[in-house]
Design an enzyme around this catalytic site. Structure first.
Site, short mmCIF file in Angstrom:
data_model
loop_
_atom_site.label_atom_id
_atom_site.label_comp_id
_atom_site.label_asym_id
_atom_site.label_seq_id
_atom_site.Cartn_x
_atom_site.Cartn_y
_atom_site.Cartn_z
N GLU A 100 41.46 32.51 48.95
CA GLU A 100 40.44 32.32 47.89
C GLU A 100 40.83 31.10 46.99
O GLU A 100 40.37 31.05 45.99
CB GLU A 100 40.87 33.55 47.33
CG GLU A 100 40.09 34.82 47.94
CD GLU A 100 39.80 36.34 47.10
OE1 GLU A 100 40.29 35.90 45.80
OE2 GLU A 100 39.19 36.91 47.65
N ASP A 335 32.81 50.26 37.17
CA ASP A 335 33.70 49.00 37.47
C ASP A 335 33.02 47.56 37.47
O ASP A 335 33.19 46.76 38.17
CB ASP A 335 34.02 49.32 39.22
CG ASP A 335 35.19 48.08 39.61
OD1 ASP A 335 35.93 47.52 38.74
OD2 ASP A 335 35.19 47.59 40.49
CA CA Z 1 37.94 46.59 39.48
#
Ligand code: CA
Length: 725
Positions: A100, A335
């Site tokens: 990443e 979330d």
């Molecule tokens: Ca999270």
């Protein structure tokens, strides 16, 4: 130098000759990264970062400069010649998990991180590896990483390279040799904290956050003296144990927005990714994550905004003192983090120029805030989210769809986006020339429900979310319509607050990083295994090359002896559909790829049919016959749902993009001893699979095995049925 370095440098000799023979003259004002070499390795200063536009041949920080716009003033590669872009060199990397990081290119050297927080330095002229550093993380720590053992890159400063390590260490390396100068443990090692984000260096201080809000931690960000590693300040995103008093005055106010004994699980709010700095206002902007557990009913019974979860926060970089905040998702329960990339920019509104902070967080709204005051300037949907109808511009608060708040209604709900968000950590880019922000969008939805009771899990996730599809309960759909899963790249006009163009991805899974340049180009990869360039004004595709790997990271661009090049690190979570393995050292074809006009290097086409350990690459489903009783399988199903599904997928079908193996294909289904070794004893802890001996009996792990064998036989039967003429 370490012994294994030479084996990593795989650029073909002919290719190196090609580079050495390059005679393109440096273009006027475009100073080459290689020509500033006399200042020393990684000799980055505040002045160089502030004046990054005067040094376009370098890519001085992961986000390129303090504002993190990821826009390069280079235009040698542009919309008229990008079709001639070819591979200059590549190097295989030695980790097979997600890649990443954005390369940092300075003083003739490219620095990047790979999975497991390893750092590599390459000579940008030749592509040869100069040094590599392995922090030697205990691989069992992988169990604390919610979303793979990734790392997003280094910071370069005053001759040193800084890396945040998965196990919570912050390490300063000598930019020339890769040798450790100092290291500091930034977290309590008894708690499941991890670091995957990029350190930033501001005013001589290295600033680093951490992750772990899926587990049970309290979010904070810390600044350390860049030379000595001595702690300068720490800022907590949520209040702690009231018995210990509040570390910051604003936490006393924040505490009024919480209920119950939330601090016992840490509260979450981790700052694991987004950060930008405005030198003019001398302010850093940081993003905070979701609550722990996700389900607010269990986190803060009775509700409340739960400050400073899911917020963009302005801090003084000298002291860590709070300046202002904007909370994107009050009382977060899905979330929906706001720790996604943050950028500072000047926008040319009709009434005049304005300094703003921008973010496209998971919740699907694109936010533009005044950089000085935090005043909300716009918040519009960049994706078809269903949890809210809009943001009230008077109050700055989202107007929620009541059905989406499953924790209050008590009814399971299908809500968009899913926990991965409409946009996640993938770097975004702003072009001051087009005025557009470029970002990848990943449209998703999922079922959220409250389980009958919430029990704290000391070893794994604590989301407080559970839904048994076999329960006979039909989830309600927030706003009456769940969007189709898809992925695309968009140009977003932050002043008009609307999408300008869109490029649809053939593979809808997951997001990817983006870079814009003054060549009227936007560079971006995708999960189908292609790296492409698009017209920044229209989205028209102008160039594409096969990467043989999924691309999630963002590119960087720089010059080598005056010639512009573009680099991208590839490899993530399995191979693109139809792609075979071509890298001996990684199962997902992880590589750094570097392109230039006229580059003629090619990736290997020989495809190994076996892995490095000799196992066949293509695995056929081959479970043993199911001999366990229905009761055992039913018990195994429950236990699987509670202990295994979060990584290995509901009903033992891993979610798209999952990194945990599909257990239905596991050879261990035929070997109870091996199964017990992995599941109970932790034989594969170094590969990220913890042992469950402390929490599960042998009878229970046998039941889980029986259930997975059942699911494998279901799949085998389905495949055979599908294959019948
Ligand atoms: Ca999270």
């Amino acid at each position: 130098m370490r012994a294994h370095l030479l084996s990593l440098a795989v650029a073909a000799p002919a290719l190196l000759l090609g580079l050495a023979g390059c005679t393109n003259p440096p273009s006027g004002s475009m100073e080459s990264a290689a020509t500033v070499n006399q200042m020393g390795a990684a000799a980055v200063t505040a002045q160089r970062l502030i004046n990054a536009d005067n040094e376009p041949g370098s890519w001085l920080a992961a986000g390129r400069d303090y504002r993190e716009q990821r826009f390069s003033p280079l235009d040698q590669i542009n919309d008229t010649n990008v079709s001639k872009l070819g591979l200059a060199w590549y190097a295989d990397v030695d980790t097979e998990r997600g890649q990443e990081s954005t390369p940092v290119v300075v003083d003739g050297v490219m620095y990047l991180t790979t999975a497991w927080s390893m750092v590599k330095a390459y000579d940008i002229r030749t592509g040869s590896l100069l040094w590599a550093y392995d922090p030697k993380i205990d691989r069992a720590k992988g169990a604390d990483a919610c979303c793979d053992v990734v790392n997003r890159g280094v910071a370069a400063w005053n001759g040193k390279i800084y890396v945040g390590v998965l196990d919570g260490r912050l390490i300063a390396l000598d930019g020339k040799t890769g040798k450790v100068v100092w290291e500091k443990q930034t977290t309590d090692t008894s708690l499941p904290y991890t670091i995957t984000g990029v350190p930033r260096v501001v005013k001589g201080k290295v600033i680093i956050g951490n992750g772990g809000a899926e587990y049970r931690v309290r979010g904070y960000i810390t600044a350390y003296d860049a030379e000595t590693g001595e702690q300068a300040w720490r800022w907590y995103s949520v209040p702690g144990d009231p018995a210990n008093g509040d570390e910051q005055p604003e936490l006393a106010e924040a505490r009024k927005t919480w209920n119950g004994e939330f601090w016992k699980l840490g509260g979450g709010g981790t700052l694991w990714d987004g950060m930008a700095y405005d030198p003019d206002l001398d302010t850093i902007y940081v993003g905070t994550g979701n609550g722990t557990p996700w389900n607010q009913k269990y986190r803060s019974p009775g509700g409340g905004d739960n400050l400073f979860l899911s917020s963009i926060v302005a801090l003084d970089p000298n002291t860590g003192k709070y300046k202002w905040h904007y909370q994107t998702t009050p009382g977060e329960t899905w979330d929906y983090t706001a720790t996604q990339p943050i950028m500072v920019a000047d926008l040319n509104y009709p009434e005049g120029k304005r300094r703003v902070v921008m973010q496209a967080p998971k919740n699907g709204f694109f936010y533009v805030l005044d950089a000085k005051t935090g005043k909300l300037l716009s918040a519009e949907k960049f994706a078809p989210l269903t949890w809210a109808t809009h943001v009230d511009m008077k109050t700055g608060r989202p107007v929620e769809v009541p059905e989406a708040r499953f924790d209050i209604t008590g009814k399971p709900a299908i809500v968009a986006p899913a926990a991965l968000g409409m946009h996640n950590w993938h770097p975004i880019s702003f072009s001051p020339e087009t005025g557009y922000v470029y970002l990848s969008v990943h449209v998703s939805s999922s079922t959220y429900a409250s389980p009958d009771k919430f029990e704290v899990n000391l070893k794994g996730w604590n989301t407080g979310i559970g839904f048994n599809a076999a329960s006979g309960v039909t989830p309600v759909i927030a706003t009456g319509k769940a969007p189709t899963t898809e992925g695309y790249l968009i140009a977003w006009d932050p002043i008009a607050a609307k999408e300008v163009w869109r490029v649809q991805n053939t593979d809808p899974r997951g997001g990817t990083g983006v870079m814009a340049t003054s060549g009227n180009l936007v560079f971006s990869g995708n999960h189908a295994g292609e790296f492409s360039a698009y017209d920044a004004r229209t989205g028209k595709k102008l160039w594409g090359a096969s990467t043989q790997a999924k691309v999630v990271a963002a590119p960087a661009t720089f010059t080598v002896d005056g010639q512009q090049q573009v680099a991208i690190l590839v490899g993530a979570r399995g191979l693109p559909v139809g792609q075979k393995r071509t890298v001996p050292s990684s199962a997902n074809n992880s590589r750094i790829l570097v392109y230039r006009i006229g580059g003629a290097a090619t990736l290997p086409t020989d495809m190994p049919t076996t892995t490095a350990s000799g196992a066949p690459v293509q695995v056929k489903i081959d479970p043993p016959l199911l001999t366990a009783s229905n009761e055992t399988v039913a018990s195994g199903e429950m236990l699987f749902g509670a202990n295994c599904a979060v990584c290995h997928g509901a009903q033992s079908v891993p979610a798209a993009g999952s990194i945990a193996p599909d257990l239905r294909y596991s050879a261990l289904l035929n070997a109870r001893g091996g199964w017990n070794g992995a599941v109970r004893e932790g034989d594969r802890a170094q590969r990220g699979m913890p042992g469950f001996k402390a929490t599960l009996t042998e009878e229970q792990t046998d039941a889980i095995l029986a259930y997975v064998i059942k699911r494998a036989n279901d799949e085998k039967a389905a495949q055979e049925a599908a294959a019948r003429p």
